[in-house]
Design an enzyme around this catalytic site. Structure first.
Site, mmCIF file in Angstrom:
data_model
loop_
_atom_site.group_PDB
_atom_site.id
_atom_site.type_symbol
_atom_site.label_atom_id
_atom_site.label_comp_id
_atom_site.label_asym_id
_atom_site.label_seq_id
_atom_site.Cartn_x
_atom_site.Cartn_y
_atom_site.Cartn_z
ATOM 1 N N TRP A 1 0.821 -1.214 0.000
ATOM 2 C CA TRP A 1 0.000 0.000 0.000
ATOM 3 C C TRP A 1 0.858 1.269 0.000
ATOM 4 C CZ3 TRP A 1 -0.287 -4.017 3.467
ATOM 5 C CH2 TRP A 1 0.391 -3.850 4.676
ATOM 6 N N ARG A 2 2.170 1.088 -0.152
ATOM 7 C CA ARG A 2 3.031 2.274 -0.243
ATOM 8 C C ARG A 2 3.474 2.508 -1.679
ATOM 9 N NH1 ARG A 2 6.764 1.922 5.307
ATOM 10 N NH2 ARG A 2 5.116 2.658 6.698
ATOM 11 N N GLU A 18 -5.407 0.850 5.879
ATOM 12 C CA GLU A 18 -5.562 1.343 7.246
ATOM 13 C C GLU A 18 -6.650 0.589 8.002
ATOM 14 O OE1 GLU A 18 -3.602 3.058 8.864
ATOM 15 O OE2 GLU A 18 -2.347 3.880 7.279
ATOM 16 N N GLN A 49 -5.608 -2.933 14.667
ATOM 17 C CA GLN A 49 -5.413 -4.027 15.621
ATOM 18 C C GLN A 49 -4.866 -5.294 14.958
ATOM 19 O OE1 GLN A 49 -6.750 -3.414 19.314
ATOM 20 N NE2 GLN A 49 -5.755 -1.803 18.187
ATOM 21 N N THR A 50 -4.215 -5.144 13.835
ATOM 22 C CA THR A 50 -3.756 -6.303 13.078
ATOM 23 C C THR A 50 -2.352 -6.034 12.556
ATOM 24 O OG1 THR A 50 -6.054 -6.602 12.402
ATOM 25 C CG2 THR A 50 -4.422 -7.918 11.249
ATOM 26 N N LEU A 84 -9.511 -12.619 9.014
ATOM 27 C CA LEU A 84 -8.839 -11.396 9.471
ATOM 28 C C LEU A 84 -9.352 -10.928 10.837
ATOM 29 C CD1 LEU A 84 -8.199 -8.444 6.989
ATOM 30 C CD2 LEU A 84 -6.597 -9.604 8.502
ATOM 31 N N TYR A 91 -12.456 -9.181 13.534
ATOM 32 C CA TYR A 91 -13.186 -7.905 13.665
ATOM 33 C C TYR A 91 -13.993 -7.635 12.402
ATOM 34 C CZ TYR A 91 -10.645 -6.689 17.946
ATOM 35 O OH TYR A 91 -10.131 -6.661 19.211
ATOM 36 N N TYR A 151 -8.090 8.014 14.397
ATOM 37 C CA TYR A 151 -6.805 7.542 13.866
ATOM 38 C C TYR A 151 -6.836 7.424 12.345
ATOM 39 C CZ TYR A 151 -3.412 4.677 11.768
ATOM 40 O OH TYR A 151 -2.486 4.255 10.871
ATOM 41 N N ASP A 206 -2.019 6.070 16.612
ATOM 42 C CA ASP A 206 -2.323 4.666 16.848
ATOM 43 C C ASP A 206 -1.521 4.196 18.062
ATOM 44 O OD1 ASP A 206 0.221 4.712 15.828
ATOM 45 O OD2 ASP A 206 0.006 2.772 14.851
ATOM 46 N N THR A 237 -10.979 -11.841 22.169
ATOM 47 C CA THR A 237 -10.582 -10.777 23.082
ATOM 48 C C THR A 237 -11.209 -10.955 24.459
ATOM 49 O OG1 THR A 237 -10.502 -9.331 21.183
ATOM 50 C CG2 THR A 237 -10.383 -8.290 23.330
#
Length: 371
Positions: free
Chosen positions: A29-30, A42, A47-48, A85, A87, A125, A143, A317
């Site tokens: 992604w850069r 993002e 949290q990953t 993945l 969440y 964030y 973050d 969690t």
DNA sequence: CACGCGTGGAA
DNA sequence: TTTCCAAGCGT
């Protein structure tokens, strides 16, 4: 808390960005600053960890190359792209946001953090990250890394688990952020936090900003950040019903709210929700009781078997599931009128969005000779 | 505000 | 095995 001079701020920015220019990680992604690319990465990175995200990101971009494609995607395809993945509300919110961009903004992304925060799944964030990286807006992206890095640089002892603490960090970062290169600054802080200034085994002696790290200079690095602890997961007992029929196995889709919403698993029965609780010595009765909750007029052909001495465990969690596998084989296709699921042949499993806990259940079943 | 929401890696 | 942590957000 100390206050940095303008000269010190400039020196810090130079040290940080020089290091970033030389050592920044080459991540998928850069490659560019497309807001769609930045946004997807993002959300996935919430949290990953980076190495978990990379293959998901690449597949996601092949499947949904544009925000328009994502906005129009059917839900099963969407969930399949995210399965594993975690969440999962992230991906549902993502599609809502995609639809907002397409419908409310005619496919053109808003460029300010305040506007971005109106989109589903984008909080302070992520709004800061997109605004700074994709649109060069000078705004903090705070973050877990940024909390840790700045807590150490400035010896900030406010509890980062408390929502109101964010403002303290926001004010500090706003003063030191490189206004000419805010996106690179924010990303450099995150790279720093995941390399030299890690939570557990930092290597600040070799950090490019060693001399600015007050906690390190004072030998108190591991005292920062201050973060209140969360309660440990609560143990919960489940039964997983592996039910084989002539054409495949029973799967059910989980409710649209709560844990693993809308993902597919074999029927899971929570012990605490069983109306009757037979003794463990009567496991055949237990299988019948559990299956009778949703299977009517069904003959269980083979004697039900208990599979696996120890339960499959899976920790979330807040919950630790202890899952005992039960197996039954049906001679005929069951009546599924009251069953919120389907019979699925093993060759079609790939069509279902399955959480990791289901993959664990299936792994155990196969180890025990199932197929 | 406090809590619910997944998963994997490190020690 | 247990514990903690990792590019958080919605309610």
């Amino acid at each position: 808390m100390q206050h940095w001079s303008q000269a010190k701020i400039t020196a810090f920015q130079d040290a940080l960005l020089t290091w970033y220019d030389q050592e920044k990680r080459d991540l998928p992604w850069r490659q560019d600053h497309e807001p769609y690319h930045i946004w997807v990465s993002e959300i996935m990175l919430q949290q990953t960890q980076v190495q978990t995200v990379i293959p998901y990101y690449q597949r996601f971009m092949t499947t949904f190359p544009t925000v328009t494609a994502l906005a129009a995607a059917p839900e099963d395809k969407l969930l399949r792209a995210w399965a594993g993945l975690g969440y999962y509300s992230r991906v549902r919110n993502m599609q809502k946001a995609a639809q907002q961009v397409v419908e409310d903004y005619q496919g053109v992304w808003p460029q300010t953090a305040a506007e971005l925060e109106k989109l589903a799944g984008i909080g302070p964030y992520t709004a800061g990250a997109i605004a700074s990286i994709a649109f060069n807006q000078s705004i903090p992206a705070i973050d877990g890394n940024a909390f840790r890095v700045f807590a150490r640089l400035f010896e900030i002892d406010a509890d980062i688990a408390k929502p109101q603490t964010r403002q303290i960090f926001y004010d500090v970062i706003e003063e030191v952020i490189a206004t000419e290169r805010p996106g690179d600054f924010n990303q450099a802080i995150m790279d720093l936090g995941s390399s030299y200034m890690t939570a557990k085994n930092p290597d600040s002696a070799h950090s490019p900003v060693r001399d600015f790290n007050q906690a390190y200079l004072d030998g108190k690095e591991l005292d920062y950040p201050v973060k209140s602890k969360k309660p440990r997961p609560i143990a919960m007992d489940y039964f997983a019903l592996v039910i084989k029929t002539p054409t495949g196995y029973l799967f059910e889709q989980r409710p649209s709210n709560g844990m693993l919403a809308e993902l597919w698993t074999v029927p899971l029965i929570k012990w605490s929700e069983l109306a009757e609780k037979p003794s463990e010595l009567l496991l055949p009765d237990l299988v019948k009781l559990a299956t009778n909750q949703f299977l009517t007029n069904t003959q269980i052909q083979l004697a039900p078997m208990l599979l696996g001495g120890r339960p499959v465990t899976h920790t979330f969690t807040h919950q630790k599931w202890l899952i005992t596998l039960l197996y039954a084989e049906l001679a005929q296709k069951p009546d599924l009128s009251y069953f919120p699921g389907r019979v699925v042949a093993p060759t079609d499993f790939i069509e279902l969005a399955q959480p990791k806990v289901q993959l664990k259940i299936w792994q155990r079943y196969q180890q025990l000779g199932g197929h």
